[in-house]
Structures are given as structure tokens and as C-alpha cells.
Scaffold this motif. Structure first.
Motif, PDB file in Angstrom:
ATOM      1  N   LYS A 159       8.154   1.253   4.888  1.00 53.62           N
ATOM      2  CA  LYS A 159       6.745   1.532   5.177  1.00 53.62           C
ATOM      3  C   LYS A 159       6.541   3.044   5.285  1.00 53.62           C
ATOM      4  N   ASP A 160       7.549   3.818   4.821  1.00 53.77           N
ATOM      5  CA  ASP A 160       7.525   5.274   4.897  1.00 53.77           C
ATOM      6  C   ASP A 160       7.142   5.840   3.528  1.00 53.77           C
ATOM      7  N   VAL A 161       5.892   6.261   3.403  1.00 55.40           N
ATOM      8  CA  VAL A 161       5.367   6.736   2.122  1.00 55.40           C
ATOM      9  C   VAL A 161       6.209   7.894   1.574  1.00 55.40           C
ATOM     10  N   LYS A 190       0.840  -1.204   0.000  1.00 57.15           N
ATOM     11  CA  LYS A 190       0.000   0.000   0.000  1.00 57.15           C
ATOM     12  C   LYS A 190       0.876   1.256   0.000  1.00 57.15           C
ATOM     13  N   GLU A 191       1.971   1.230   0.765  1.00 59.84           N
ATOM     14  CA  GLU A 191       2.876   2.379   0.850  1.00 59.84           C
ATOM     15  C   GLU A 191       3.546   2.647  -0.503  1.00 59.84           C
ATOM     16  N   ASN A 204       0.606  10.969   0.333  1.00 60.90           N
ATOM     17  CA  ASN A 204      -0.010  10.820   1.657  1.00 60.90           C
ATOM     18  C   ASN A 204      -1.529  10.893   1.579  1.00 60.90           C
ATOM     19  N   TYR A 209      -2.647   7.601   0.099  1.00 59.08           N
ATOM     20  CA  TYR A 209      -2.444   6.505   1.063  1.00 59.08           C
ATOM     21  C   TYR A 209      -3.659   6.361   1.985  1.00 59.08           C
TER      22      TYR A 209
END
Length: 146
Positions: A109-111, A18-19, A138, A141
Motif C-alpha cells: 500500500k506504499d505508493v 489505487k496505489e 503521489n 494518487y
């Protein structure tokens, strides 16, 4: 935006988190002027499509021909995936850039970080507008389905 859903579905089929999907979509948003249209033509430039292919365009056209594909969301997402996966028969890419990008796409896991690395290592825009890319990633997300 139905284009966002269609692009996300293609990215999902290829196994992106997802990220990573949000990061790619944030970049695509800025690249296409928020139309998310795979036929987007750059104003006053050669850029084309979701990723605004410029020097990549002949490689993309060869990829379509060799795989008997039509230009589409799925084809553009698939082409970029092949390049990032290391398929040099499709298009070569700097190995260090590819490794950094693969690591971010598969492990982070850091968009915001993935968005930045995708912009710097793949898109390489003249004017990055990184703040806009991260803001869009963001926003997306928050609405993406797992």
C-alpha cells in the motif's frame, strides 16, 4: 489529463489497487515526458509508448498481431499486464524481478515503494529520475478515484 483517466480505467479493469495504479501512472508520466500519450516517441532514442518500449517493441507488435489488436492505451496496458502476470508466450521476464514486482503490485500500500520497484524491475531506465516518478505517483494518487 484525459490520457491519465483512460490509462487508469484500463488498469482498474485489470484489478490493480489505487496505489499500484498511481505507481504505474507515475512511471508512465516520466517515461512519456508527462504527455501520457501512447504514441510518445523517445527523443533521440527507440523508446515508444506509455512504457517507452525499446527491446520490448517487437514482442508488443507480435502481441498486437496475434490478438488482432490495434496499438492503443488498452493494448499497451494489456501487453505489460500479460508480461507482469507471467505470460512468457508474450515476453519472458526475469522471474525474480517478476515475483518482486507482483508482490509489490498486489500486496503493498506504499505508493513510493511500488513506483520504485516498477521502475527498477520493469522499466529499467538509464537515468531513473526516481524522485520525479515518486512525486508524480503521489500527486496522481491524491486525485484517483477508488
Amino acid at each position: 489529463n484525459p490520457h491519465i483517466i483512460a490509462i487508469d480505467n484500463e488498469l482498474k479493469k485489470l484489478g490493480y489497487s489505487k496505489e499500484a495504479r498511481a505507481a504505474k501512472l507515475g512511471n508512465i508520466g516520466v517515461e512519456t515526458g508527462y504527455t501520457y500519450d501512447y504514441k510518445q516517441q523517445q527523443q533521440n532514442g527507440k523508446g515508444y509508448g506509455l512504457y517507452q518500449y525499446d527491446f520490448q517493441k517487437p514482442y508488443y507488435e507480435k502481441y498486437l498481431k496475434q490478438n488482432n489488436l490495434q496499438d492503443s492505451i488498452a493494448s499497451q496496458v494489456g501487453f505489460t499486464h500479460e508480461v507482469l502476470s507471467g505470460n512468457d508466450s508474450v515476453m519472458g521476464m526475469n522471474t525474480n524481478d517478476r515475483v518482486a514486482l507482483q508482490k509489490a503490485l498486489t500486496e503493498s500500500k506504499d505508493v513510493a515503494l511500488i513506483t520504485q520497484i516498477f521502475s527498477e524491475k520493469y522499466e529499467k531506465p538509464g537515468v531513473p529520475h526516481l524522485d520525479r516518478r515518486i512525486e508524480e505517483a503521489n500527486k496522481i494518487y491524491k486525485v484517483l478515484q477508488d
